[in-house]
Design a protein around this motif. Structure first.
Motif, mmCIF file in Angstrom:
data_model
loop_
_atom_site.group_PDB
_atom_site.id
_atom_site.type_symbol
_atom_site.label_atom_id
_atom_site.label_comp_id
_atom_site.label_asym_id
_atom_site.label_seq_id
_atom_site.Cartn_x
_atom_site.Cartn_y
_atom_site.Cartn_z
ATOM 1 N N ASN A 56 -21.016 22.156 -7.371
ATOM 2 C CA ASN A 56 -22.243 21.354 -7.451
ATOM 3 C C ASN A 56 -22.384 20.387 -6.277
ATOM 4 N N GLN B 132 -27.213 21.984 -1.880
ATOM 5 C CA GLN B 132 -27.478 21.962 -3.314
ATOM 6 C C GLN B 132 -27.836 20.545 -3.790
ATOM 7 N N LEU C 42 -31.332 19.145 -5.370
ATOM 8 C CA LEU C 42 -31.304 18.365 -6.611
ATOM 9 C C LEU C 42 -32.087 17.061 -6.425
ATOM 10 N N ARG D 136 -35.838 17.669 -6.090
ATOM 11 C CA ARG D 136 -36.479 17.984 -7.371
ATOM 12 C C ARG D 136 -36.802 16.733 -8.171
ATOM 13 N N LEU E 28 -37.059 15.857 -14.220
ATOM 14 C CA LEU E 28 -35.953 16.818 -14.131
ATOM 15 C C LEU E 28 -36.174 18.084 -14.941
ATOM 16 N N THR E 29 -35.521 19.134 -14.500
ATOM 17 C CA THR E 29 -35.522 20.385 -15.247
ATOM 18 C C THR E 29 -34.328 20.389 -16.195
ATOM 19 N N THR F 17 -31.991 22.436 -16.429
ATOM 20 C CA THR F 17 -30.720 22.806 -15.794
ATOM 21 C C THR F 17 -30.176 21.688 -14.903
ATOM 22 N N ASP F 18 -31.036 20.780 -14.436
ATOM 23 C CA ASP F 18 -30.564 19.686 -13.584
ATOM 24 C C ASP F 18 -29.857 18.603 -14.400
ATOM 25 N N TRP G 233 -26.654 15.951 -13.284
ATOM 26 C CA TRP G 233 -26.763 14.495 -13.150
ATOM 27 C C TRP G 233 -25.821 13.785 -14.116
#
Lengths: 260, 260
Positions: A221, A226, A230, A233, B236-237, B239-240, B244
């Motif tokens: 991660n 990546q 993140l 997003r 956020l999605t 999957t994120d 986090w």
């Protein structure tokens, strides 16, 4: 596009409304959306003073006109539009779904705007009683009908809306495009953060991950590209970035101060 | 385009509604337009049996769920939309006029429709009390706000609609385009995170701010409602969120291990 002067040429006509609260609710919706001309057709005196739910609508009620028949109430109108819940009744009129009806009304007002006739064009929108809607005789005064698109009832009874809600929905549709534009002009959506700011934030995150040991535990991660994706997003605004930056600086300071 | 199954993923949340007639009117509007999920947030028992104006809405009322807080009522939702009359209040959220808001909600439902995640996406539309609307704390649970475009008041008071009428207008706008619109192209956007996940993330951030000393240095940025808004703006999605969360856990571990 409808303007204020045009709204004043739209008349809301309530026929045989029984419940004073409903008349009040109609007046309030008219006030909310900027309409002022209410006409009431009733055989017996209308208890305006009992229209308690009419917060903010007293001006509309004060200006309201009372008529003994639909014919009198729409006499000065150039277009008369009836509202109906459709259902099993056989319609003798052209029927338009609300948003198409609204476009037609706009056209009519726009056209008469351009005409050189001395007539003041006026449009009546007629709502029937809560229980029975408009009778065939009342409907016969209408040029055409509009209906609010609703959920089909399982038992095929014709659905009907609460009177105040039906008027609110119709008036909303009439001003939908006008006021939407006005409001949008004023709204101040926050600016998005720049790529440079997002890159600085990405680098801060890389440091935090590195120095807390996250990178070691989750190498999959922690790849820079990546982490950048993140962070991007997050879709931050320009004003949010400094706050996040401040939080991360504090995290880094604390982590370093703690020492290994 | 919204279909029946999509309508069922829209939840109407009434916060501190005081008048049972208004709850009834809301349920009736929901029934009229084909919505079935009503949630009520109240500190005291809700007098459903007194919701007399709810002609045809008994099914909606029977299915209604009661919650003690906004957080609980929206926990399973992936998008939380507040409603506001704007006015003089300084907004901390992005604001969209109803018809734009409706398009965004449609997009969200369409996107999650196509995603392969197992999450059931759900959208909450929150309405505040008749008198005061939504409080700042309640608003802080919202991703963004919508407003019904209304007539400016001469005295610049912020206008507010009758609750049942406001809900009717919003639901009308949501189903307005259902008929006669082409299905839009398939989108492969990832599913949004749920409100419960975002709330957990908010709580983690509060801990990080507290334990790194950020709260002490920047109290103005550390208010819980403010942190919640900041986190929700991350958009956020699903999957994120775990990523986090993992980073923050590592930060907390490191900060604690470092010691004062």
């Amino acid at each position: 596009m409808l303007n204020e002067e045009m709204l004043d040429r739209i008349v809301i006509v309530l026929v045989r409304a029984r419940n004073p609260n409903n008349i009040g609710a109609v007046a309030r919706a008219m006030h909310d959306f900027g309409f002022g001309r209410l006409r009431v057709v009733n055989e017996y005196p209308v208890p305006f003073e009992a229209a308690k739910s009419a917060v903010d609508a007293s001006e509309v009620l004060a200006r309201a006109e009372i008529f003994g028949s639909v014919a009198e109430a729409v006499a000065d109108c150039t277009l008369v539009v009836g509202t109906t819940a459709v259902g099993e009744r056989v319609l003798q009129h052209p029927l338009h779904v609300l948003h198409e009806a609204s476009a037609r009304i706009e056209d009519e007002l726009g056209q008469s705007e351009d005409s050189e006739d001395s007539i003041t064009p006026r449009i009546a929108l007629i709502f029937g009683s809560e229980k029975t809607g408009l009778s065939n005789d009342e409907l016969s005064h209408c040029n055409w009908l509009l209906t609010i698109p609703m959920q089909e009832q399982e038992d095929l009874r014709h659905p009907s809306m609460n009177l105040g809600q039906a008027v609110a929905v119709c008036l909303y549709e009439l001003v939908r495009n006008v006021r939407g534009r006005e409001l949008r002009g004023r709204s101040t959506a926050p600016a998005a953060a720049s790529a440079a700011e997002m890159e600085r934030l990405t680098q801060f995150w890389m440091q935090v991950m590195e120095q807390t040991g996250y990178t070691r535990h989750h190498p999959a991660n922690s790849d820079e590209a990546q982490v950048r994706r993140l962070v991007l997003r997050m879709g931050l605004t320009a004003t949010d970035v400094p706050v996040w930056m401040g939080v991360l600086k504090q995290v880094l300071w604390k982590v370093r101060a703690g020492g290994e």
